[in-house]
Design an enzyme around this catalytic site. Sequence first.
Site, short mmCIF file in Angstrom:
data_model
loop_
_atom_site.label_atom_id
_atom_site.label_comp_id
_atom_site.label_asym_id
_atom_site.label_seq_id
_atom_site.Cartn_x
_atom_site.Cartn_y
_atom_site.Cartn_z
N GLU A 12 0.84 -1.19 0.00
CA GLU A 12 0.00 0.00 0.00
C GLU A 12 0.88 1.25 0.00
O GLU A 12 1.97 1.27 0.57
CB GLU A 12 -0.94 0.02 1.20
CG GLU A 12 -0.30 0.42 2.51
CD GLU A 12 -1.28 0.72 3.62
OE1 GLU A 12 -2.24 1.49 3.44
OE2 GLU A 12 -1.06 0.16 4.72
N TRP A 13 0.41 2.27 -0.67
CA TRP A 13 1.07 3.58 -0.65
C TRP A 13 0.60 4.35 0.57
O TRP A 13 -0.61 4.41 0.85
CB TRP A 13 0.75 4.37 -1.91
CG TRP A 13 1.30 5.76 -1.87
CD1 TRP A 13 0.63 6.90 -1.51
CD2 TRP A 13 2.64 6.17 -2.17
NE1 TRP A 13 1.46 7.99 -1.57
CE2 TRP A 13 2.70 7.57 -1.98
CE3 TRP A 13 3.79 5.49 -2.59
CZ2 TRP A 13 3.86 8.30 -2.19
CZ3 TRP A 13 4.94 6.21 -2.79
CH2 TRP A 13 4.98 7.59 -2.59
N ILE A 14 1.53 4.95 1.29
CA ILE A 14 1.20 5.77 2.47
C ILE A 14 1.64 7.19 2.19
O ILE A 14 2.83 7.43 1.91
CB ILE A 14 1.88 5.22 3.73
CG1 ILE A 14 1.35 3.82 4.06
CG2 ILE A 14 1.66 6.15 4.92
CD1 ILE A 14 2.16 3.06 5.05
N ASP A 27 17.00 -2.65 11.54
CA ASP A 27 17.71 -1.69 10.67
C ASP A 27 17.08 -0.32 10.87
O ASP A 27 16.72 0.37 9.92
CB ASP A 27 17.62 -2.13 9.21
CG ASP A 27 18.57 -1.35 8.29
OD1 ASP A 27 19.41 -0.59 8.82
OD2 ASP A 27 18.46 -1.48 7.06
#
Length: 288
Positions: free
Chosen positions: A93-95, A196
């Site tokens: 999904e794009w946020i 990370d």
Amino acid sequence: MPVSAAIINIIKQKLNVDIKAASPVSGGDINEVYRLQSTGGDYIIKINNRYKFPEMFKREAEGLAAIKATKAIGVPDIIFDEEVGDESFLLMEWIDAGQSTAYASQALGQQLAQMHRTATPRFGFATDNYMGSLHQSNKQHDSWANFFIAERLLPMVKMAVDNHELSQTDMRRFEDLYNKLPDLFIEEAPSLIHGDLWGGNYLISSDGKPYLIDPAVSYSNREFDIAMTTLFGGFDNAFYEAYNAEFPLQPGWQKRLKLWNLYPLLVHVNLFGGSYAQQVRQNLAAFV
């Protein structure tokens, strides 16, 4: 369109959408990254060579799923990953990113602490994964000292010596550290960590919600995540105060930051060389 026709066709068939545009997204050193605009909404897609980085995206998806399962902090929803031709890709999904605020920073610290409360009996993870573009072994151990030495430091020190980035003298100093390590920290139950956690691997959405991205997860000492946040900036006092209020760190944690950061610095030695070797020696000198 910069994304191959084969990938576009798979997405169209699986999701029953039309792709209207693909725009490059900055920040991807290992992968090509694009924002896909479609008739079904926007997605982010990461693409790389399936032979150069085998199953990298499967491991990333596993890490995101493990974080999501804690219900503590946001991650992008995974749509699917697949391989086609020489390429592999991960669709998520794009946020929409927003500005970081004091409230968002506090939420990030608090929610990371809640995630770190997810524990397991042994250090490691069910599968190996990647730290940057390097293979990261997650064989399980009963103690953090054994895990940190065998699965984190030893492989990176050997690689650095083999590549003539570190010397035999440096390796002997690491051997001295291995003998001392069990007495340098307070043992805790293994926590699920991001692995990370530098400033480029979280984002704040347009509605102020923290999200973790690009994980290298394992069950480890949670101080490792905190140490990494101090390497390259991007985290403020509100973050650390909120974390400690939610799940206080063991006494003396600040003195151990250089110890745990030996691993990401060694990764940087092996990826980039240069001044990182000197930083490794400086951190090492604080303990041996």
